[in-house]
Design a protein around this motif. Sequence first.
Motif, PDB file in Angstrom:
ATOM      1  N   GLY A  87      81.953  26.215  79.742  1.00  0.00           N
ATOM      2  CA  GLY A  87      80.519  26.126  79.537  1.00  0.00           C
ATOM      3  C   GLY A  87      79.933  27.469  79.178  1.00  0.00           C
ATOM      4  O   GLY A  87      80.634  28.486  79.194  1.00  0.00           O
ATOM      5  N   CYS A  88      78.663  27.489  78.839  1.00  0.00           N
ATOM      6  CA  CYS A  88      77.968  28.730  78.488  1.00  0.00           C
ATOM      7  C   CYS A  88      77.964  29.662  79.699  1.00  0.00           C
ATOM      8  O   CYS A  88      77.432  29.326  80.756  1.00  0.00           O
ATOM      9  N   GLU A  89      78.578  30.837  79.520  1.00  0.00           N
ATOM     10  CA  GLU A  89      78.686  31.792  80.622  1.00  0.00           C
ATOM     11  C   GLU A  89      77.335  32.142  81.225  1.00  0.00           C
ATOM     12  O   GLU A  89      77.156  32.134  82.442  1.00  0.00           O
ATOM     13  N   CYS A 127      74.332  30.572  80.914  1.00  0.00           N
ATOM     14  CA  CYS A 127      73.627  29.428  81.515  1.00  0.00           C
ATOM     15  C   CYS A 127      74.209  29.094  82.893  1.00  0.00           C
ATOM     16  O   CYS A 127      73.466  28.805  83.830  1.00  0.00           O
ATOM     17  N   LEU A 128      75.529  29.130  83.004  1.00  0.00           N
ATOM     18  CA  LEU A 128      76.153  28.846  84.292  1.00  0.00           C
ATOM     19  C   LEU A 128      75.727  29.878  85.329  1.00  0.00           C
ATOM     20  O   LEU A 128      75.402  29.531  86.462  1.00  0.00           O
ATOM     21  N   TRP A 169      70.850  25.157  81.697  1.00  0.00           N
ATOM     22  CA  TRP A 169      71.615  24.127  80.990  1.00  0.00           C
ATOM     23  C   TRP A 169      71.673  24.449  79.498  1.00  0.00           C
ATOM     24  O   TRP A 169      70.956  25.309  79.004  1.00  0.00           O
ATOM     25  N   HIS A 210      85.187  21.949  74.910  1.00  0.00           N
ATOM     26  CA  HIS A 210      84.996  21.727  76.340  1.00  0.00           C
ATOM     27  C   HIS A 210      85.673  20.407  76.705  1.00  0.00           C
ATOM     28  O   HIS A 210      85.975  19.595  75.822  1.00  0.00           O
ATOM     29  N   GLN A 219      83.072  16.355  80.111  1.00  0.00           N
ATOM     30  CA  GLN A 219      81.916  17.223  80.350  1.00  0.00           C
ATOM     31  C   GLN A 219      80.778  16.769  79.445  1.00  0.00           C
ATOM     32  O   GLN A 219      80.942  16.689  78.240  1.00  0.00           O
ATOM     33  N   PRO A 276      75.394  21.590  82.011  1.00  0.00           N
ATOM     34  CA  PRO A 276      76.366  20.842  82.793  1.00  0.00           C
ATOM     35  C   PRO A 276      75.715  19.715  83.588  1.00  0.00           C
ATOM     36  O   PRO A 276      74.506  19.700  83.775  1.00  0.00           O
ATOM     37  N   ARG A 298      72.299  19.600  85.946  1.00  0.00           N
ATOM     38  CA  ARG A 298      71.320  20.657  85.652  1.00  0.00           C
ATOM     39  C   ARG A 298      70.401  20.321  84.484  1.00  0.00           C
ATOM     40  O   ARG A 298      69.479  21.059  84.195  1.00  0.00           O
TER      41      ARG A 298
END
Length: 117
Positions: free
Chosen positions: A18-20, A22-23, A28, A94, A98, A103, A106
């Motif tokens: 996932g987006c580093e 955003c996580l 999201w 991904h 997912q 994710p 969120r």
Amino acid sequence: MAMKARGIDPAAKPSGTGCEECLAAGTWWFHLRRCAECGHIGCCDSSPHQHATKHFHATGHPIIRSFEPGETWFWNFETESQVRGETLAPPESHPLDQPAPGPAGRVPANWQSLLNE
């Protein structure tokens, strides 16, 4: 030893699923993009935070590839055009389970109204 194309390192593995950013921030994304040079996973320009483009501006890494299942296109930020790429280290996207947007857990109910156009 073969020369690699500028902006593409076939051996660079994805930084995650996932987006580093955003996580890390608890936010999201809509769709994901992979830096073809270092493997950084960032969110697309339709996403609220546009981390893939921010990664390009911060690093100068010019080429991304879609990190969505079934999509194999490459984009060059410098020329603002699709470009021919090469096979990158797996995985190519991904995980299939997912969700997009993601994710899971969120994504706000009104996510469509929050997209950039």
